[in-house]
Scaffold this motif. Structure first.
Motif, short mmCIF file in Angstrom:
data_model
loop_
_atom_site.label_atom_id
_atom_site.label_comp_id
_atom_site.label_asym_id
_atom_site.label_seq_id
_atom_site.Cartn_x
_atom_site.Cartn_y
_atom_site.Cartn_z
N MET A 97 0.82 -1.21 0.00
CA MET A 97 0.00 0.00 0.00
C MET A 97 0.86 1.27 0.00
O MET A 97 0.49 2.27 -0.61
N LYS A 98 2.00 1.22 0.66
CA LYS A 98 2.89 2.39 0.65
C LYS A 98 3.50 2.61 -0.73
O LYS A 98 3.80 3.73 -1.11
N ILE A 99 3.67 1.53 -1.49
CA ILE A 99 4.11 1.67 -2.88
C ILE A 99 3.02 2.32 -3.70
O ILE A 99 3.26 3.25 -4.49
N ILE A 100 1.79 1.88 -3.52
CA ILE A 100 0.66 2.45 -4.26
C ILE A 100 0.46 3.92 -3.87
O ILE A 100 0.06 4.74 -4.69
N ALA A 101 0.76 4.25 -2.61
CA ALA A 101 0.59 5.63 -2.13
C ALA A 101 1.81 6.50 -2.41
O ALA A 101 1.85 7.67 -1.99
N GLY A 102 2.83 5.96 -3.08
CA GLY A 102 3.99 6.76 -3.47
C GLY A 102 5.03 6.94 -2.40
O GLY A 102 5.99 7.70 -2.58
N ILE A 103 4.89 6.23 -1.28
CA ILE A 103 5.87 6.38 -0.18
C ILE A 103 7.14 5.60 -0.49
O ILE A 103 8.24 6.07 -0.24
N HIS A 104 6.99 4.37 -0.98
CA HIS A 104 8.12 3.54 -1.42
C HIS A 104 8.08 3.38 -2.94
O HIS A 104 7.00 3.45 -3.54
N ASP A 162 2.47 13.03 -5.42
CA ASP A 162 2.18 12.55 -6.78
C ASP A 162 0.98 11.61 -6.75
O ASP A 162 0.08 11.70 -7.60
N ALA A 163 0.94 10.71 -5.76
CA ALA A 163 -0.19 9.78 -5.65
C ALA A 163 -1.49 10.53 -5.36
O ALA A 163 -2.54 10.22 -5.94
N LEU A 164 -1.43 11.53 -4.48
CA LEU A 164 -2.62 12.31 -4.16
C LEU A 164 -3.15 13.03 -5.40
O LEU A 164 -4.36 13.07 -5.64
N LYS A 165 -2.25 13.58 -6.18
CA LYS A 165 -2.66 14.28 -7.40
C LYS A 165 -3.34 13.34 -8.38
O LYS A 165 -4.18 13.76 -9.19
N ARG A 166 -2.98 12.06 -8.32
CA ARG A 166 -3.58 11.06 -9.21
C ARG A 166 -4.80 10.38 -8.57
O ARG A 166 -5.33 9.42 -9.12
N GLY A 167 -5.19 10.87 -7.40
CA GLY A 167 -6.42 10.36 -6.79
C GLY A 167 -6.25 9.19 -5.86
O GLY A 167 -7.18 8.38 -5.71
N ILE A 168 -5.08 9.07 -5.20
CA ILE A 168 -4.83 7.97 -4.25
C ILE A 168 -4.52 8.57 -2.89
O ILE A 168 -3.55 9.33 -2.75
N ALA A 169 -5.31 8.25 -1.88
CA ALA A 169 -5.09 8.73 -0.51
C ALA A 169 -4.98 7.55 0.43
O ALA A 169 -5.61 6.51 0.21
N MET A 170 -4.19 7.70 1.49
CA MET A 170 -3.96 6.59 2.43
C MET A 170 -4.12 7.04 3.87
O MET A 170 -3.61 8.09 4.26
N ILE A 171 -4.86 6.25 4.64
CA ILE A 171 -4.97 6.44 6.08
C ILE A 171 -4.01 5.43 6.72
O ILE A 171 -4.20 4.23 6.60
N HIS A 172 -2.98 5.91 7.38
CA HIS A 172 -1.93 5.04 7.89
C HIS A 172 -2.32 4.41 9.22
O HIS A 172 -3.07 4.98 10.02
#
Length: 511
Positions: free
Chosen positions: A64-71, A92-102
């Motif tokens: 999920m961190k890969i999908i969210a652009g962290i890794h 970059d992930a947020l701009k493409r419409g991906i948000a993560m609740i850690h």
């Protein structure tokens, strides 16, 4: 097993529209000493909830961190709406419409709720300064939409862990993302708050959002998930429709074995009173709390968030000074004015929030585990017997099945559940006579939960007096000899194991 989800069609209720929102293929990711993901693939459909299951360290959060652009992945492809993308950063992930609740909350304690939610997106006035009135209005509107009752101007540090979790959820929703990743979002929530969150999730599904839901709680999975993927040791084991799977199917895939007993509570001799609390009060928080715990007894403590359960535990352990009342250990009155004093009286305390009050994130596993015993069992004439400490910590790591390359790995690099196991190990090394556990299995996978429960039962069998606070009623009912229930800072009743059930506990918790 039923056919995999890749071949399932939308149901008559319209849960899926068939559109593939997100796809990852052949993802590989390695960290020093460990392969976190090995040729992993995953798909998320629009308008669905896809649950990820697996033991701690299985690779769920890393993916999920890969999908969210962290890794960044070492290999593999990510496709969003059919287009191959490279997610170079969380922004970059947020701009493409991906948000993560850690899983580990990332709010800034000394800022207000509104400032946390809109950081980097603050409304500005004509002078280019932050328009705080508009900031608070936007937050109030968001909370009204989500039916969250929190003051936008409150500082985050004043909020409970559960309330902070709801703020994190609101922040993620505020980005209006198509992909919403929730990593253990209910770990600090009560059943009522979980039901509230599920209403929010169903509303997001109806808007066509895709939600990835990481959880260790089976009952949640079957209530909210449309699809399930199971990971083990960094590999994708299987995916299927939630309705096609049973609890045992999922556990077997997760751990590679059967778990025959989730709550291995043993009947052991109950001895004399070890800890006695009378009239304990903390002004404005709880009042007139009285109870006893005997050697070999597990006293479960239940209650809704805000009932004062954790505050009572902190006061007993000397974190916060009591305003009234007395504490006795083995019949002798004691003045517990600090955690150090509590430890000298044989107490140990696993706190609720491992990130804020448990782990030293920049230190390694060994340093985190040994910190409570360096001035006690392993010291002679002011010198630390480091070899003995190392051996004891390594034995504890093996006992608790902590997944780490070695004891020198920074604890911040471990999964949340493995961090929790390190903290459990820290306190067990002190060989306590009174063990206070606040949410001991929070964020821990089903296999590790069974092991922690077995360990708690073993300690009780050895005469340890255990006070166990938990928001999970099955855990309280399954592990406790007696249950103390609290509501709004007062004790509302006690239930013996034989007479207790969820209805009776909730009746007392909601008085």
């Amino acid at each position: 097993m039923a056919s995999p989800i890749e071949h399932c069609a939308p149901d008559a209720g319209g849960r899926h529209d068939g559109a593939e929102l997100l796809a990852v293929e052949g993802i590989h990711k390695a960290f020093p000493g460990v392969v976190a993901l090995d040729d992993v693939s995953f798909r998320l459909r629009r308008g669905s909830v896809h649950a990820l299951m697996g033991e701690n360290g299985a690779g769920k959060s890393t993916l999920m961190k890969i999908i969210a652009g962290i890794h960044q992945p070492d290999a593999g492809t990510i496709r969003l709406n059919g287009e191959a993308v490279r997610l170079a950063s969380p922004l970059d992930a947020l701009k493409r419409g991906i948000a993560m609740i850690h899983q580990e909350l990332n709010l800034m304690a000394f800022m207000t709720v509104a400032e946390n939610i809109w950081i980097g997106r603050e409304p500005r006035n004509r002078l280019g300064l932050v328009d705080h009135r508009e900031l608070n209005r936007r937050t109030a509107d968001l909370f009204a939409q989500l039916r969250i009752d929190v003051d936008p101007e409150a500082e985050v540090r004043s909020l409970t862990v559960a309330t902070r979790q709801m703020v994190e959820i609101a922040k993620a929703v505020s980005f209006e993302s198509d992909v919403l990743i929730m990593d253990e979002p209910t770990s600090a929530l009560t059943e009522r708050e979980v039901a509230h969150l599920f209403r929010i999730i169903r509303g997001l599904k109806a808007e066509g959002k895709g939600i990835v839901y990481i959880t260790h709680k089976m009952n949640e999975l079957f209530e909210i998930a449309d699809e399930v993927s199971v990971f083990r040791d960094g590999r994708h084991i299987a995916s299927d429709r939630a309705e096609a799977l049973t609890r045992n199917d999922i556990i077997r895939m997760m751990v590679g074995r059967e778990i025959t007993q989730m709550f291995p509570k043993e009947t052991v001799p109950i001895g004399d009173v070890v800890l006695s609390v009378r009239g304990l009060s903390l002004d404005g928080v709880f009042r007139d709390v009285s109870f006893d715990i005997r050697a070999g007894e597990i006293l479960g403590v239940a209650g809704l968030v805000g009932s004062g359960r954790s505050n009572v535990a902190e006061t007993i352990f000397g974190v916060t000074p009591a305003s009234a009342g007395r504490i006795e250990v083995r019949g002798r009155p004691v003045r517990v004015d600090s955690p150090g004093t509590a430890m000298r009286h044989g107490m140990a305390f696993l706190t609720e929030d491992r990130k804020e009050t448990g782990c030293f994130l920049i230190l390694d596993v060994l340093e985190n585990m040994q910190v409570a015993v360096l001035n006690r069992a392993f010291c002679t004439a002011g010198f630390v017997a480091q070899n003995a400490v190392n051996a004891a910590c390594e034995e504890m790591r093996a006992t608790l099945r902590v997944k780490t390359p070695d004891l020198q790995e920074r604890i911040q690099n471990l999964s949340g559940g493995n961090q929790q196991k390190v903290l459990v190990g820290r306190w067990l090394l002190t060989q306590p006579k009174i063990l206070i556990l606040d949410e001991p299995t929070r964020g821990i996978d089903v296999g590790a939960k069974a092991e922690i429960h077995k360990l708690i039962s073993r300690l009780a069998g050895e005469g340890v007096a255990v006070m166990m606070i938990s928001s999970e009623l099955p855990e309280v009912l399954g592990m406790s000899d007696r249950i103390m229930v609290m509501h709004q800072g007062r004790v509302t009743g006690f239930l013996d194991r034989a007479a207790a059930d969820q209805v009776k506990v909730m009746e007392l918790a909601a008085q």
